[in-house]
Write a protein that holds these residues in place. Structure first.
Motif, short mmCIF file in Angstrom:
data_model
loop_
_atom_site.label_atom_id
_atom_site.label_comp_id
_atom_site.label_asym_id
_atom_site.label_seq_id
_atom_site.Cartn_x
_atom_site.Cartn_y
_atom_site.Cartn_z
N HIS A 61 0.89 -1.09 0.25
CA HIS A 61 0.04 0.53 -0.31
C HIS A 61 0.71 1.09 0.01
O HIS A 61 0.14 2.52 0.11
N ARG B 225 -6.55 3.07 -8.29
CA ARG B 225 -7.47 3.13 -7.19
C ARG B 225 -8.67 1.57 -7.52
O ARG B 225 -9.66 1.37 -8.02
N GLY C 182 -12.09 3.36 3.81
CA GLY C 182 -11.34 4.20 4.16
C GLY C 182 -11.33 4.54 5.42
O GLY C 182 -10.15 5.06 6.12
N LEU D 286 -3.76 2.53 3.30
CA LEU D 286 -4.87 2.59 2.55
C LEU D 286 -5.72 0.91 3.16
O LEU D 286 -5.44 0.21 3.53
#
Length: 809
Positions: free
Chosen positions: A187, A313, A346, A356
């Protein structure tokens, strides 16, 4: 190398560029690609068996699609094998592809497979769990070859096994190594910025671990590292310092250490070896998720593949993919669900201090938002996406044993593609293609290649239909290679294997089952050998139980001649001979049996009864009086007091089902068996034999029999009731709930108040009487016409003799 130094990137000092990786780590894979692009080495060395060097060019073939694995097997013992799995997100695969794209030599430098396979033979069962280098090297078993172990066990390893990721995660305050690795590597954009930094840090960490734990590895790792150092020196002499080495991070400190050539060669001296062949084989994500055997110990290969393929994403795209899967399963999931799940993932990541959202956060978000808190649809997401059923592919140019090539040819011709996802296949044997598929699957089963598993056909019991459950597992490639010793084609190999199995079979039932398989697989050359062995064994075997076990499979085989066009004349003769011997030997064999032996003999009697029914209908048998002679045997059993009650009762029931005994006579025999002079245990056994296995409806329709059972049961002495109760409970417990309820209602009304059986009083069970209720029967006809799609009831619909009269009857 010079370009990397000029650009200011921080890289290790002089010598080979050592890239310590976590096998099957997408972050490591991206970092390796970034370093190779920055350093532009002149040669790439990869942890793996050197025998696979010749197979590296196949990785550039357009038909090569990971996940795949390098398969090595001993030539003289194909079942002795080792795999080196590679996924699209494996650093080794990325290194191989980069080398091929940039025309740079790529070589494998690990211990040769010829020694790996021999080591497994010499050492016994190899450890197939997490190796000493853990996830930082092989992720359980990753690119290390895991030899197929023999049956015997191996003494436990004396060395302490170290999981580097677990140790580093614990030092960082994490209780989950996977979560720690995701936070520090996956991440944080591994490979971005200073491309060399991740490897420098990881090398330093592994050096500290090896310094703290010492040589936590066993002797095999020392030998492997010695071989890798020798290969590195050879590459340096050829290419200078422009060499990049991709290996498990645990090995980096050992490869960096200065060791004399003589010391390394001393470790390799005298290693056992066997002749080995190597090729590429398809692999699956599901196999990568297994932590032992042929797996690689990755909990979430589908998630890792997503992280590698979709760096932009990833959370949003992953949750969109989850929503698509749930919609396919008819769950209501909208775009709003996806948006809310992204927000929740999130938020959870922020609360947990993660850079992340990882798999745990997205899973929690999916459970809460898309699955309404249920783990049932979540299990589907885990199975289909987190793990997945992705099956790789290898080009036809890959080396293969002749049997494998013949199998691939048949798969293409029959349009039967191997798939990792389990599926059902319905076959109509009257069609040429389906018949060919059936033959292939049956032949492979004879060879021990369990690609397909036969199932009970739905909606048909005819011999022209078959249902299979298909699932191609990667280790089936080993089974195919192992079966190659029997022949170069599937037909030849199956024939040779069937002949060998027939000669080696010990029980008569094994030979008859093999004869059935030969007919199903259509092996005309093997059938004479099997039939000769069958005739010899049948002539020598005097055990009626063995003969009864052998007959059903033999008789079933006769039914396949019509559809498959095989000559079963010889088989019919042997079957008739077995039946004759059973007729003679069964009555004496049923005398003086205990309860367990009597129950086993009852199962044999049922099996023979069904077989005789089929054999009597088979034109090849040529014995029209077999049924009559069998009925004589059953009458003999039903009338002998020395035969256990369960067998006498069963014989009467079979005769009643075949119409050889009238209901009045069956009631008389039951009355005798349940007379006061019969011990309660014997009477209960007789009842179990008579009404067991579907006899509930018989008692519902014939209340005289039910009345006899009821009268006997109420007259059982109290001291004997507890002895017969378990037997009766076992007998009646197999009935359908509706049947048990109806019997209870009939018994509750008392004797003579039911009706419905012949000779019973009227007014009993609705719908059952001595004569047909014509008015009620005619009322069904309009409904039948509607169900069958006929045009209206019509003027003659309610009159006997119309086209539905047969249906009504």
């Amino acid at each position: 190398m010079r370009r990397a130094e000029e650009s200011g990137s921080r890289r290790p000092g002089a010598g080979p560029l050592l890239l310590g990786v976590r096998h099957h780590g997408p972050g490591s894979a991206r970092a390796v690609r970034a370093v190779l692009e920055a350093a532009r080495p002149r040669a790439v060395l990869i942890e793996g068996p050197p025998e696979a060097d010749a197979l590296i060019p196949l990785a550039a073939d357009r038909d090569m699609r990971p996940p795949v694995a390098l398969l090595a097997h001993a030539v003289d013992e194909p079942g002795r094998s080792a795999f080196w799995p590679l996924a699209g997100f494996s650093p080794e695969w990325v290194a191989v592809r980069w080398a091929l794209e940039h025309d740079v030599p790529a070589r494998f430098i690990d211990l040769p497979a010829t020694h790996t396979l021999a080591w497994g033979l010499a050492r016994g069962r190899e450890e197939t769990g997490t190796p000493a280098d853990g996830g930082a090297d092989a992720e359980g078993s990753a690119v290390e070859g895991i030899a197929e172990p023999p049956a015997e066990a191996c003494p436990p390893e004396t060395a302490v096994r170290v999981d580097p990721l677990a140790a580093l995660a614990e030092a960082a305050g994490y209780d989950d190594p996977e979560r720690w690795w995701e936070d520090v590597v996956e991440h944080r954009g591994a490979g971005e910025g200073d491309a060399f930094a991740p490897f420098l840090v990881l090398e330093e960490a592994m050096g500290a671990l090896r310094e703290a734990y010492g040589s936590g590895e066993d002797h095999r790792d020392l030998v492997r590292e010695a071989h890798m150092r020798l290969q590195m020196r050879a590459a340096q002499r050829e290419f200078g310092d422009g060499v990049a080495v991709v290996c498990g991070a645990w090995h980096v400190p050992a490869l960096r250490r200065k060791v004399t050539v003589a010391a390394d060669r001393a470790l390799l001296k005298g290693l056992p070896k066997v002749k080995a062949d190597m090729t590429w084989v398809p692999w699956t994500h599901r196999r990568l998720s297994r932590a032992s055997g042929y797996g690689a110990g990755i909990d979430s290969p589908g998630w890792y593949a997503h992280l590698f393929d979709v760096p932009d994403r990833p959370v949003e795209r992953w949750l969109t993919k989850v929503a698509g899967l749930l919609r396919e399963e008819d769950r209501i999931v909208s775009s709003a669900h996806v948006i809310e799940a992204v927000r929740l993932a999130g938020t959870l990541a922020a609360m947990r201090g993660r850079p992340l959202a990882g798999l745990s956060e997205t899973t929690d978000a999916v459970r809460a938002v898309m699955c309404d808190g249920s783990d049932v649809p979540l299990a589907l997401v885990h199975d289909r996406l987190v793990v997945g059923d992705v099956l790789g592919a290898v080009p036809e140019a890959a080396p293969a044993v002749p049997l494998q090539r013949d199998l691939a040819r048949l798969q293409r011709r029959l349009r039967l593609k191997p798939e990792a996802l389990e599926r059902e296949l319905e076959l109509d044997l009257r069609k040429e293609t389906d018949a060919g598929r059936s033959r292939l699957l049956h032949r492979l089963r004879l060879l021990g290649v369990g690609w397909g598993e036969p199932m009970a056909s739905r909606g048909s019991t005819g011999t022209f239909r078959e249902t299979w459950r298909l699932c191609w597992e990667p280790e089936l490639s080993v089974r195919v290679a192992e079966a190659g010793v029997w022949g170069t084609t599937v037909l030849a190999a199956a024939t040779a294997r069937a002949e060998a199995d027939a000669v080696a079979a010990r029980a008569l039932a094994e030979v008859t089952a093999l004869a059935e398989h030969c007919l199903l697989a259509e092996l005309p050359d093997a059938l004479p050998v099997v039939m000769r062995v069958l005739a010899d064994r049948a002539a020598l075997d005097a055990d009626v139980g063995h003969l009864a076990q052998a007959l059903p499979a033999l008789v079933r085989s006769l039914r396949y001649g019509d559809v498959r066009g095989t000559d079963t004349g010889a088989l019919a003769g042997v079957a008739a001979g077995l039946a004759e011997r059973i007729f003679v030997g069964l009555p004496p064999a049923c005398v003086a049996l205990d309860a367990d032996a009597a129950e086993e003999m009852r199962r044999h009697v049922d099996a023979v009864h069904g077989a005789i029914a089929l054999l009597g209908d088979t034109p090849q048998a040529g014995h029209g009086d077999l049924r009559a002679r069998w009925h004589t045997v059953l009458r003999t059993l039903s009338g002998r007091d020395t035969v256990p009650g369960v067998l006498r009762g069963r014989a009467v029931r079979l005769l009643l089902d075949d119409g050889e005994v009238e209901q009045e006579q069956a009631a008389r025999l039951m009355g005798l068996a349940l007379s006061p002079g019969t011990p309660p245990a014997d009477a209960a056994a007789w009842i179990e034999g008579f009404v067991g296995g579907g006899g509930g409806m018989l008692l519902v329709h014939d209340e005289r029999l039910l009345g006899l059972v009821d009268a006997w049961l109420t007259g059982v002495p109290a001291q004997a009731f507890t002895d017969v109760l378990p037997l009766l409970r076992r007998t009646f417990s197999v009935y359908e709930p509706g049947v048990r309820r109806t019997l209870g209602e009939l018994v509750g009304r008392g004797p003579g108040q039911g009706g419905g059986g012949a000779g019973g009083s009227t007014g009993g069970v609705p719908g059952f009487a001595e004569e047909l209720d014509q008015e009620r029967a005619d009322a069904v006809l309009p409904v039948l016409r509607l169900l069958l799609g006929l045009d209206g009831p019509g003027p003659g619909a309610e009159k006997p003799g119309n086209e539905l009269a047969g249906v009504a009857g």
